[in-house]
Design an enzyme around this catalytic site. Structure first.
Site, mmCIF file in Angstrom:
data_model
loop_
_atom_site.group_PDB
_atom_site.id
_atom_site.type_symbol
_atom_site.label_atom_id
_atom_site.label_comp_id
_atom_site.label_asym_id
_atom_site.label_seq_id
_atom_site.Cartn_x
_atom_site.Cartn_y
_atom_site.Cartn_z
ATOM 1 N N THR A 96 -21.756 -13.468 17.077
ATOM 2 C CA THR A 96 -20.752 -14.189 17.688
ATOM 3 C C THR A 96 -20.146 -12.844 18.329
ATOM 4 O OG1 THR A 96 -20.380 -15.873 16.025
ATOM 5 C CG2 THR A 96 -18.578 -15.374 17.558
ATOM 6 N N LYS A 171 -19.613 -21.634 21.709
ATOM 7 C CA LYS A 171 -19.116 -21.579 20.574
ATOM 8 C C LYS A 171 -17.500 -21.029 20.395
ATOM 9 C CE LYS A 171 -19.010 -19.158 16.212
ATOM 10 N NZ LYS A 171 -19.616 -19.432 14.948
ATOM 11 N N LYS A 246 -11.065 -14.269 14.255
ATOM 12 C CA LYS A 246 -11.856 -13.652 15.389
ATOM 13 C C LYS A 246 -12.365 -14.280 16.514
ATOM 14 C CE LYS A 246 -16.861 -11.760 16.046
ATOM 15 N NZ LYS A 246 -18.154 -11.768 15.473
HETATM 16 P P1 NAD Z 1 -21.746 -9.262 7.826
HETATM 17 O O1 NAD Z 1 -20.558 -8.165 8.238
HETATM 18 O O2 NAD Z 1 -21.923 -9.780 6.484
HETATM 19 O O3 NAD Z 1 -23.105 -8.690 8.426
HETATM 20 C C1 NAD Z 1 -23.355 -7.570 9.631
HETATM 21 C C2 NAD Z 1 -24.191 -6.893 9.081
HETATM 22 O O4 NAD Z 1 -24.555 -5.993 10.221
HETATM 23 C C3 NAD Z 1 -23.754 -5.967 7.917
HETATM 24 O O5 NAD Z 1 -24.693 -6.060 6.737
HETATM 25 C C4 NAD Z 1 -23.912 -4.416 8.458
HETATM 26 O O6 NAD Z 1 -24.410 -3.513 7.619
HETATM 27 C C5 NAD Z 1 -24.921 -4.626 9.845
HETATM 28 N N1 NAD Z 1 -24.619 -3.505 10.873
HETATM 29 C C6 NAD Z 1 -23.543 -3.230 11.341
HETATM 30 N N2 NAD Z 1 -23.677 -2.294 12.270
HETATM 31 C C7 NAD Z 1 -25.026 -2.060 12.128
HETATM 32 C C8 NAD Z 1 -25.831 -1.228 12.852
HETATM 33 N N3 NAD Z 1 -25.475 -0.268 13.844
HETATM 34 N N4 NAD Z 1 -27.160 -1.173 12.571
HETATM 35 C C9 NAD Z 1 -27.733 -1.759 11.524
HETATM 36 N N5 NAD Z 1 -26.917 -2.841 10.869
HETATM 37 C C10 NAD Z 1 -25.658 -2.908 11.274
HETATM 38 O O7 NAD Z 1 -21.379 -10.391 8.736
HETATM 39 P P2 NAD Z 1 -21.940 -11.849 8.895
HETATM 40 O O8 NAD Z 1 -21.152 -12.781 8.105
HETATM 41 O O9 NAD Z 1 -23.123 -12.130 8.521
HETATM 42 O O10 NAD Z 1 -21.777 -12.236 10.298
HETATM 43 C C11 NAD Z 1 -22.636 -11.904 11.346
HETATM 44 C C12 NAD Z 1 -22.208 -12.325 12.678
HETATM 45 O O11 NAD Z 1 -22.517 -13.860 12.400
HETATM 46 C C13 NAD Z 1 -20.932 -12.061 13.098
HETATM 47 O O12 NAD Z 1 -20.958 -11.787 14.598
HETATM 48 C C14 NAD Z 1 -20.143 -13.472 12.692
HETATM 49 O O13 NAD Z 1 -19.187 -13.565 13.507
HETATM 50 C C15 NAD Z 1 -21.180 -14.626 12.794
HETATM 51 N N6 NAD Z 1 -20.897 -15.599 12.010
HETATM 52 C C16 NAD Z 1 -20.823 -15.586 10.889
HETATM 53 C C17 NAD Z 1 -20.519 -16.751 10.074
HETATM 54 C C18 NAD Z 1 -20.161 -16.515 8.396
HETATM 55 O O14 NAD Z 1 -19.838 -17.614 8.071
HETATM 56 N N7 NAD Z 1 -20.332 -15.604 7.943
HETATM 57 C C19 NAD Z 1 -20.505 -17.902 10.615
HETATM 58 C C20 NAD Z 1 -20.854 -18.196 11.915
HETATM 59 C C21 NAD Z 1 -21.066 -17.038 12.938
#
Ligand code: NAD
Length: 296
Positions: A96, A171, A246
């Site tokens: 997102t 979204k 966010k």
């Molecule tokens: P998260 O923080 O658990 O996962 C993000 C991952 O990206 C982490 O494991 C991190 O180590 C990795 N990362 C960061 N920088 C990196 C890089 N340079 N190289 C490689 N890996 C890297 O977050 P999430 O909850 O999985 O959410 C991910 C996306 O999905 C976000 O944009 C969030 O807004 C969206 N989202 C999350 C949810 C939810 O319920 N968690 C729901 C809808 C949308």
């Protein structure tokens, strides 16, 4: 079966990648966390030496990263994904992020001869694990058609919202509406309490009257009327308040960029900012009712 690079194996990315593996695809993953990479390997995936190495070998690249900052940093530039990928690679960014960055990266993908969609999701970790996410997809028809079979594995509802960036636009518009409507429902219950009107009575009336909405009938912020809502489980998220904040901030950024008037979106963003600032970022977003009552 396709060779897929999956970058960003966090709470959402890992279960999504595991579903692609279960469907028979080869997944090379990259993440900053060694622990997440081990979990991918335990599920039958392969840990790539680096994100760029995975992207350079892949037919399809899926990214699930925290924000537009990481997406811009990893996709663009001389050593970015778009440069190191084979021509004609399909990119699916499910993070997102802000609409502006999504459109900038999509333009760069098209200039580099790559196919790309922005495909943010709703459905949370539960939906990612069950493969029942909703994908809101922006991008050209040919990129959407190419991405659809893979999105079908990770999700249940796949909607083509238009050109590049429109997935992100859908979204944030939806979640701005959700944030506003949740606060509205909470305010109605708090007022009802002060007026001596029973929660269940208000629910029974409003759920069949003009106040009816998803925040009331599916995700009711008081315990009782909807037994599955987080209010019945001490506001354990669900959809965390920090995630709602966010998305509300992204909506406010987009509104200011295009000159849209969104006063209630701004108010919702402020209210969730205070709630999260009070240490409630991990609480379900419906827990803002306690904040409106003046409790923590
Ligand atoms: P998260 O923080 O658990 O996962 C993000 C991952 O990206 C982490 O494991 C991190 O180590 C990795 N990362 C960061 N920088 C990196 C890089 N340079 N190289 C490689 N890996 C890297 O977050 P999430 O909850 O999985 O959410 C991910 C996306 O999905 C976000 O944009 C969030 O807004 C969206 N989202 C999350 C949810 C939810 O319920 N968690 C729901 C809808 C949308």
């Amino acid at each position: 079966m396709a060779s897929i690079a999956f970058i960003g194996l966090g709470n959402m990315g890992l279960p999504m990648a595991l579903n692609l593996i279960k469907a028979g695809h080869t997944v090379h993953g990259a993440d900053l966390s060694a622990e997440q990479l081990s979990k991918l390997e335990a599920g039958g995936g392969k840990a790539a030496g680096s994100a760029n190495a995975a992207v350079g070998e892949a037919e399809i690249v899926v990214t699930m990263l925290p924000s537009g900052r990481e997406v811009g940093m990893l996709y663009l530039g001389e050593n970015g994904f778009l440069s190191v990928a084979k021509p004609g690679t399909l990119f699916i960014d499910s993070s997102t992020i802000d609409v502006e960055t999504a459109r900038k990266v999509a333009d760069a993908a098209s200039a580099a001869g790559q196919l790309m969609v922005d495909a943010p999701v709703s459905g949370g970790v539960g939906g990612a694990t069950a493969g029942t996410l909703t994908f809101m997809v922006g991008g050209p028809d040919n990129a959407f058609e190419a991405a659809k079979p893979f999105l079908d594995i990770m999700g249940k509802t796949i909607v083509h919202a238009g050109g590049a960036g429109n997935g992100q636009a859908a979204k944030i518009c939806n979640n701005m509406l959700l944030g506003i409507s949740m606060i509205g429902v909470c305010e109605a219950f708090v007022l009802a309490e002060k007026l001596g009107l029973d929660h269940q009575k208000l629910f029974d009336i409003s759920s069949t009257a003009s106040g009816q909405c998803w925040s009331l009938t599916t995700y009711c912020p008081v315990p009782g009327p909807v037994p599955t809502s987080p209010a019945n489980n001490d506001y354990k998220a669900g959809f965390a308040a920090a995630m709602m904040l966010k998305d509300l901030k992204l909506a406010q950024g987009a509104a200011s960029h295009v000159g849209a008037s969104t006063p209630l979106g701004a108010a919702a963003s402020q209210a969730y900012g205070l709630f999260v600032g009070a240490g409630q970022g991990g609480t379900d977003f419906s827990g803002i009712i306690n904040f409106l009552r003046g409790e923590d």
